[in-house]
Design an enzyme around this catalytic site. Structure first.
Site, PDB file in Angstrom:
ATOM      1  N   ARG A  50      -0.445  -2.116   9.252  1.00 58.50           N
ATOM      2  CA  ARG A  50      -0.079  -0.960   8.428  1.00 58.50           C
ATOM      3  C   ARG A  50      -1.306  -0.096   8.177  1.00 58.50           C
ATOM      4  NH1 ARG A  50      -2.707  -1.863   3.911  1.00 58.50           N
ATOM      5  NH2 ARG A  50      -2.854  -3.979   3.063  1.00 58.50           N
ATOM      6  N   ALA A  82       5.077  -2.659  -2.919  1.00 61.23           N
ATOM      7  CA  ALA A  82       4.910  -3.843  -3.763  1.00 61.23           C
ATOM      8  C   ALA A  82       4.867  -3.390  -5.211  1.00 61.23           C
ATOM      9  CB  ALA A  82       3.640  -4.589  -3.397  1.00 61.23           C
ATOM     10  N   CYS A 142      -6.671  -1.473  -2.609  1.00 58.75           N
ATOM     11  CA  CYS A 142      -6.509  -0.264  -1.798  1.00 58.75           C
ATOM     12  C   CYS A 142      -7.830   0.462  -1.578  1.00 58.75           C
ATOM     13  CB  CYS A 142      -5.472   0.674  -2.409  1.00 58.75           C
ATOM     14  SG  CYS A 142      -3.845  -0.091  -2.626  1.00 58.75           S
TER      15      CYS A 142
END
Length: 226
Positions: A74, A155, A171
């Protein structure tokens, strides 16, 4: 659109399901879109552009806390999945929708689900996901194949162990935090939030959602079950 809620699933297993089903959706052997709503044992996933130094725990601490580290395909950097977090993996064939519009749609689904329990979730300019102030309550990371089929997803932090987030720079964002519904004082289960996400998904995507089991995912049922 089929909804599969298989409970707690090891991350590599769910990732394998996604890849197999996305391939089938692209070639037409899977007739309809679907979404997985599930939980994972503790895992850090590293996106294609992830900086491994954003995993702060050393190997010994990872083993002690039972946290797996998995590189994936991803976008984005490092994120955490674990018990108490609702993870959604839509396998959708995008038609006439840009990837950025799809991400905005996922954000809208989560914002509406949060509003249903009295939490005001917001977008933040320059970032993906859903935020409460400067704390992220829901992360989003997706991949769209050459056949325009989506994998990975979102999520939502319902009541995970927030201490597990201290082992990463979530992140890759070092100047913002992470929160959960529990830390915001909302007492709700993952299953309750899955119900709310389903309802919001039906509204935002204009879809009829129908429960399905892994066994019903023909023609892949034998492969998925294995």
């Amino acid at each position: 659109m089929s909804v599969v809620r298989p409970g707690t699933v090891p991350y590599p297993t769910a990732w394998d399901w996604q890849r197999r089903l996305a391939s089938a959706r692209a070639d037409g052997s899977l007739a309809r879109d679907l979404v997985f709503l599930l939980e994972h044992p503790p895992v850090y996933t590293l996106g294609r552009r992830a900086d491994r130094s954003n995993v702060l725990f050393d190997d010994a601490t990872l083993r002690q806390r039972g946290i797996e580290v998995v590189p994936v395909d991803r976008g984005g950097d490092v994120t955490y999945h674990g018990p108490g977090q609702l993870v959604g993996y839509p396998i959708l064939r995008l038609s006439g929708m840009r990837v950025v519009d799809y991400v905005r749609a996922l954000e809208e689904i989560l914002i509406r689900a949060l509003a249903d329990v009295g939490v005001t979730g917001e977008r933040s300019t320059g970032y993906t996901g859903v935020w409460v102030g400067d704390q992220k309550v829901a992360a989003i990371g997706v991949r769209v194949s050459s056949g325009r089929v989506t994998t990975h997803g979102f999520a939502l932090n319902v009541h995970p162990d927030l201490a597990d987030f201290t082992g990463i720079v979530p992140c890759g964002i070092s100047d913002r935090g992470v929160c959960s519904l529990a830390s915001l004082g909302v007492d709700v289960t993952v299953a309750d939030m899955a119900d709310r996400v389903e309802a919001a998904m039906a509204e935002v995507l204009g879809a009829t959602l129908e429960p399905a089991s892994l066994d019903a995912l023909s023609p892949l049922s034998s492969k998925v079950a294995s």
